[in-house]
Design a protein around this motif. Structure first.
Motif, PDB file in Angstrom:
ATOM      1  N   ILE A   1      25.158  60.251  40.562  1.00 48.96           N
ATOM      2  CA  ILE A   1      26.377  59.794  39.907  1.00 48.96           C
ATOM      3  C   ILE A   1      26.139  58.447  39.239  1.00 48.96           C
ATOM      4  O   ILE A   1      25.770  57.471  39.886  1.00 48.96           O
ATOM      5  CB  ILE A   1      27.539  59.657  40.922  1.00 48.96           C
ATOM      6  N   ASP A   2      26.349  58.406  37.934  1.00 49.02           N
ATOM      7  CA  ASP A   2      26.218  57.169  37.158  1.00 49.02           C
ATOM      8  C   ASP A   2      27.072  57.339  35.900  1.00 49.02           C
ATOM      9  O   ASP A   2      26.605  57.853  34.893  1.00 49.02           O
ATOM     10  CB  ASP A   2      24.763  56.898  36.786  1.00 49.02           C
ATOM     11  N   PRO A   3      28.338  56.921  35.959  1.00 43.05           N
ATOM     12  CA  PRO A   3      29.246  57.180  34.831  1.00 43.05           C
ATOM     13  C   PRO A   3      28.813  56.517  33.526  1.00 43.05           C
ATOM     14  O   PRO A   3      29.028  57.074  32.456  1.00 43.05           O
ATOM     15  CB  PRO A   3      30.586  56.632  35.320  1.00 43.05           C
ATOM     16  N   ILE A   4      28.190  55.338  33.594  1.00 45.21           N
ATOM     17  CA  ILE A   4      27.770  54.661  32.367  1.00 45.21           C
ATOM     18  C   ILE A   4      26.637  55.430  31.703  1.00 45.21           C
ATOM     19  O   ILE A   4      26.629  55.611  30.488  1.00 45.21           O
ATOM     20  CB  ILE A   4      27.339  53.212  32.665  1.00 45.21           C
ATOM     21  N   ARG A   5      25.695  55.903  32.508  1.00 43.87           N
ATOM     22  CA  ARG A   5      24.624  56.743  31.954  1.00 43.87           C
ATOM     23  C   ARG A   5      25.203  58.011  31.332  1.00 43.87           C
ATOM     24  O   ARG A   5      24.782  58.422  30.236  1.00 43.87           O
ATOM     25  CB  ARG A   5      23.636  57.113  33.070  1.00 43.87           C
TER      26      ARG A   5
END
Length: 366
Positions: free
Chosen positions: A120-124
């Protein structure tokens, strides 16, 4: 004019679950694997507005017509979509028809729901989405640039357009969206925007999808998305798609009770629509009569003739005047006749700028 919002995101971020919840149309299969949405899903939703409900209660018309929002659920994008990876850019074309883009980012951890990139990495995820949208725009612009360059040898207008498009391509190839192009107010750019439907020239709303434990929107994932939105001057909403879906099928009273149990005052649908109106600078005015009470969507700053044209182009062409009552005045006095007697009905001309909530009767020449 209807507000149209395209819902985009990577697979398994809650995009289709959100669509199902927002539209009450359970036709976007929500499954735990990529590409479960293989066709764009579109639904038209009535805009919740307590003002039109109040006007209906007062006027008791034969019918009530709300303003509408079109939600379009686009299949999950992946890295390389602009080059045909995953389901390819056939879905990017559907976004070109939308007025705004709702970028859904997963901001919760759940080991039972897979992530296409493994973590999980919303910015990526947002960067992946926006890179693919930018690459799709570059492809469209390059094709048009090639055609205009050939035409420019014989056509002065084509030469001017190709030069402007060349500057735009240079801007986008540097990794910048069309929305930040310094020449975006140029007539040539606006024409190119209309003809190519540049995706990165559209308004963006960031949507952080959280779980029930993070409804306050204060986890690290949400904070990072909020910081990005602030840096870019974009609006943002925090929703829990799972809760929104659970609300469906409940009565208004039951929905209010459930929302209150989570400390939420209004549904995600209301927040997203209100944010969409703010992002696009939209407003509503009302017409009230025995046959119908109706809400009409307009652009903020429009003058009365243009607003009349939303009803019919003849209204704009033959505009004479508008009889206008503020919403609060209408509710206070109860009827148009009572407002007229009280002196709160105003006669406005062609230069009048319509206000959100105006109750209007247009006079025009046939």
């Amino acid at each position: 004019m209807a507000l149209s919002i395209g819902i985009v995101g990577l697979p398994n971020v809650g995009k289709s679950t959100l669509f199902n919840a927002l539209t009450k149309a359970q036709n976007a299969e929500a499954a735990n694997y990529p590409f479960c949405t293989i066709e764009p899903n579109k639904a038209t939703v009535a805009v919740p507005d307590p003002r039109i409900d109040k006007l209906t209660e007062m006027a008791r018309p034969q019918k009530t017509i709300h303003a509408t929002v079109d939600f379009i659920d686009i299949a999950g994008l992946v890295r390389g979509a602009s080059k045909g990876e995953g389901l390819g850019n056939q879905f990017l074309a559907n976004i070109r028809e939308c007025a705004a883009i709702l970028e859904v980012a997963r901001c919760f951890d759940d080991e039972n729901i897979t992530h296409v990139d493994g973590a999980i990495d919303p910015i990526r995820d947002i960067e992946t989405i926006e890179t693919e949208l930018l690459l799709a725009d570059i492809q469209s612009a390059e094709k048009r640039y090639e055609r205009l360059s050939k035409m420019s040898k014989f056509d002065k207008d084509a030469k001017a357009a190709s030069e402007e498009l060349g500057r735009l391509l240079e801007h986008m190839n540097a990794g910048n969206p069309a929305a930040t192009f310094e020449g975006k107010d140029n007539d040539l750019f606006k024409q190119a925007m209309r003809e190519m439907g540049l995706i990165t020239a559209k308004k963006v709303i960031y949507c952080a999808n959280v779980d029930e434990a993070n409804l306050d929107g204060n986890n690290d994932h949400v904070r990072r998305v909020r910081e990005l939105a602030e840096q870019r001057g974009c609006d943002m909403v925090v929703i829990c798609a799972k809760i929104e879906e659970e609300l469906q099928g409940l009565s208004d009273e039951e929905q209010a009770e459930m929302l209150a149990s989570y400390g939420i005052e209004e549904s995600g649908l209301v927040r997203i629509i209100r944010t969409g109106y703010h992002t696009l600078g939209l407003a509503s005015y009302f017409t009230v009569g025995e046959k119908e009470v109706r809400a009409w969507t307009i652009q903020q700053g429009w003058k009365a003739p243009a607003c009349a044209g939303v009803i019919h182009t003849d209204f704009e062409r033959g505009f004479i005047r508008a009889e206008v009552i503020g919403y609060d005045d209408y509710v206070k006095h109860g009827t148009e006749a009572a407002c007229r007697s009280a002196g709160v009905l105003r006669v406005e001309g062609k230069e009048y700028v319509m206000k959100d909530g105006d109750v209007v009767h247009f006079l025009f020449n046939v």
